[in-house]
Design an enzyme around this catalytic site. Structure first.
Site, PDB file in Angstrom:
ATOM      1  N   GLU A  39       0.825  -1.208   0.000  1.00 28.23           N
ATOM      2  CA  GLU A  39       0.000   0.000   0.000  1.00 28.23           C
ATOM      3  C   GLU A  39       0.862   1.262   0.000  1.00 28.23           C
ATOM      4  O   GLU A  39       0.538   2.252  -0.658  1.00 28.23           O
ATOM      5  CB  GLU A  39      -0.952   0.006   1.197  1.00 28.23           C
ATOM      6  CG  GLU A  39      -2.098  -0.989   1.075  1.00 28.23           C
ATOM      7  CD  GLU A  39      -2.966  -0.714  -0.145  1.00 28.23           C
ATOM      8  OE1 GLU A  39      -3.145   0.462  -0.497  1.00 28.23           O
ATOM      9  OE2 GLU A  39      -3.458  -1.689  -0.743  1.00 28.23           O
ATOM     10  N   CYS A 199     -12.343   0.890 -15.657  1.00 29.22           N
ATOM     11  CA  CYS A 199     -12.772   2.284 -15.466  1.00 29.22           C
ATOM     12  C   CYS A 199     -11.541   3.181 -15.419  1.00 29.22           C
ATOM     13  O   CYS A 199     -11.301   3.892 -14.447  1.00 29.22           O
ATOM     14  CB  CYS A 199     -13.585   2.402 -14.179  1.00 29.22           C
ATOM     15  SG  CYS A 199     -14.554   3.927 -14.065  1.00 29.22           S
ATOM     16  N   CYS A 206     -16.424   0.504 -20.958  1.00 27.29           N
ATOM     17  CA  CYS A 206     -17.745   0.401 -20.343  1.00 27.29           C
ATOM     18  C   CYS A 206     -18.504  -0.850 -20.801  1.00 27.29           C
ATOM     19  O   CYS A 206     -19.337  -1.386 -20.060  1.00 27.29           O
ATOM     20  CB  CYS A 206     -18.569   1.651 -20.659  1.00 27.29           C
ATOM     21  SG  CYS A 206     -17.808   3.181 -20.048  1.00 27.29           S
ATOM     22  N   CYS A 209     -18.086  -3.470 -18.319  1.00 27.57           N
ATOM     23  CA  CYS A 209     -18.161  -3.058 -16.914  1.00 27.57           C
ATOM     24  C   CYS A 209     -19.395  -3.636 -16.208  1.00 27.57           C
ATOM     25  O   CYS A 209     -20.517  -3.511 -16.703  1.00 27.57           O
ATOM     26  CB  CYS A 209     -18.191  -1.533 -16.809  1.00 27.57           C
ATOM     27  SG  CYS A 209     -18.240  -0.959 -15.097  1.00 27.57           S
ATOM     28  N   CYS A 215     -24.661   3.146 -13.837  1.00 28.90           N
ATOM     29  CA  CYS A 215     -23.640   4.202 -13.873  1.00 28.90           C
ATOM     30  C   CYS A 215     -24.202   5.476 -14.512  1.00 28.90           C
ATOM     31  O   CYS A 215     -24.605   5.479 -15.677  1.00 28.90           O
ATOM     32  CB  CYS A 215     -22.411   3.723 -14.651  1.00 28.90           C
ATOM     33  SG  CYS A 215     -21.106   4.973 -14.780  1.00 28.90           S
TER      34      CYS A 215
END
Length: 355
Positions: A39, A199, A206, A209, A215
């Site tokens: 991270e 995305c 899309c 997706c 969306c």
DNA sequence: AAGCCGGGGAA
DNA sequence: TTCCCAGGCTT
């Protein structure tokens, strides 16, 4: 809104099971230390860049006590080239704090994690949800982009007002009863995978997706306009002269930068604001004949200014009698450069050593 | 709220 | 070239 909230996690998880990334190095094994390290490395840095650094780092320092026991110079050398070196210094300091405060482990607590240097709200949430499966929402660049499009949120996500709005949506999704307790690690990973693979900032896919049904940006044809880009600004331009000084044995004179500021605590070639200042520094430290060999300028862009370095090279220079190695000055053999933390553009320049 | 802090990938 | 990325810290 409620329907959009309810479908988010289930649709995302169904997609993740077949199309998500399940083979990233920090997922096997997915220990708190490895999740934490990943991270931190992934802050403002893309996955493809991080993987090599991550493998080398955990190979050298496989657990938190090993990191805490390592000298800072070793940590910075392992980080060298990755950028944002405060991340490495904070990581190191946090490891030592964990030894002091938490028996050598990362704390399983949001506030205790945020109290450690280098860990903010989103990174703490990512660690807790991925390492232990605890229910916390993250809000990184990927999630900001996904949520801005999914809910049709206008305004630059870096603006506090917009960011607050996005946090509220992220929390609402993470609190959904349709998100099973056992799936928090996958849920967190799924959001980042969706943002990184489908995305994307430019030309999102899309068609594939799992969230396109609800969306707002997709419905309104606004995927190219959301999220709202950062307001533009022109960056200031700065210049600097750089001295590449080699002694008769081919060793290079390196100087450690101050503990604060740009490239803090890293080793670089001696640098001055202009040619006169560089020549003055040179003459107080070495006997260097002539004007040196001018090398091509190096252009380097930071997030807040541009820097052009003008290097010149001298060979077989002699140190002045009273100038030897000390805390911030070293004659370094070219085959020992790998052991030091050196900024990427300087390391690239020095890769021509031996020519 | 705005500035500071790297390096690289993508278009 | 320009943008911005698995952000956080300082002022």
């Amino acid at each position: 809104m409620s329907a959009a909230i309810d479908r988010y996690a289930p649709d995302l998880l169904a997609w993740f099971d077949t199309h998500g990334r399940h083979d990233l190095p920090w997922q096997h094994p997915r220990t708190p230390y490895r999740v934490w390290l990943s991270e931190i490395m992934l802050q403002q840095t893309q996955v493809a860049t991080v993987i090599g650094y991550f493998d080398r780092f955990v190979d050298a320092l496989p657990d938190l006590p090993a990191l805490a026991a390592a000298p800072q110079e070793r940590v910075l050398a392992l980080w060298s080239g990755l950028g944002y070196y405060a991340r490495a210094r904070n990581l190191h300091a946090a490891a030592r704090l964990c030894v002091e405060r938490h028996d050598g482990d990362l704390p399983r607590d949001l506030d205790a994690l945020v109290a450690l240097p280098g860990i903010g709200r989103s990174t703490a949430a990512a660690i807790l949800s991925q390492a232990w499966g605890d229910r916390h929402a993250i809000l990184d660049g990927n999630v900001k982009r996904v949520l801005a499009r999914y809910h049709g949120i206008d305004g630059w996500p870096g603006a506090p007002r917009v960011e607050k709005q996005l946090w509220a949506l992220a929390d609402a999704h993470a609190s959904s009863p349709d998100l099973p307790d056992a799936r928090l690690p996958d849920y967190t990973q799924a959001q980042m995978d969706l943002g990184a693979t489908l995305c994307t900032r430019a030309r999102p896919t899309c068609l594939l997706c799992p969230l396109r049904g609800a969306c707002v940006a997709h419905r309104d044809g606004r995927t190219d306009d959301l999220p709202t880009p950062r307001p533009g600004k022109t960056l200031p331009q700065r210049e600097a002269d750089v001295l590449w000084l080699e002694d008769a044995r081919g060793r290079i004179l390196l100087q450690q930068r101050p503990q604060t500021g740009i490239w803090a605590a890293l080793w670089t070639l001696p640098q001055a604001e202009d040619r006169d200042a560089a020549d003055a520094w040179r003459d107080t430290h070495v006997h260097a004949p002539g004007d040196g060999e001018p090398l091509p300028p190096i252009a380097h862009a930071f997030s807040h200014y541009r820097l052009t370095l003008h290097p010149r090279r001298w060979r077989a220079v002699a140190p002045r009698d009273d100038v030897g190695d000390n805390d911030t000055l070293r004659w370094v053999p070219s085959d020992a450069l790998d052991t030091l933390g050196i900024p990427a553009p300087i390391r690239k320049l020095l890769s021509r050593a031996g020519e």
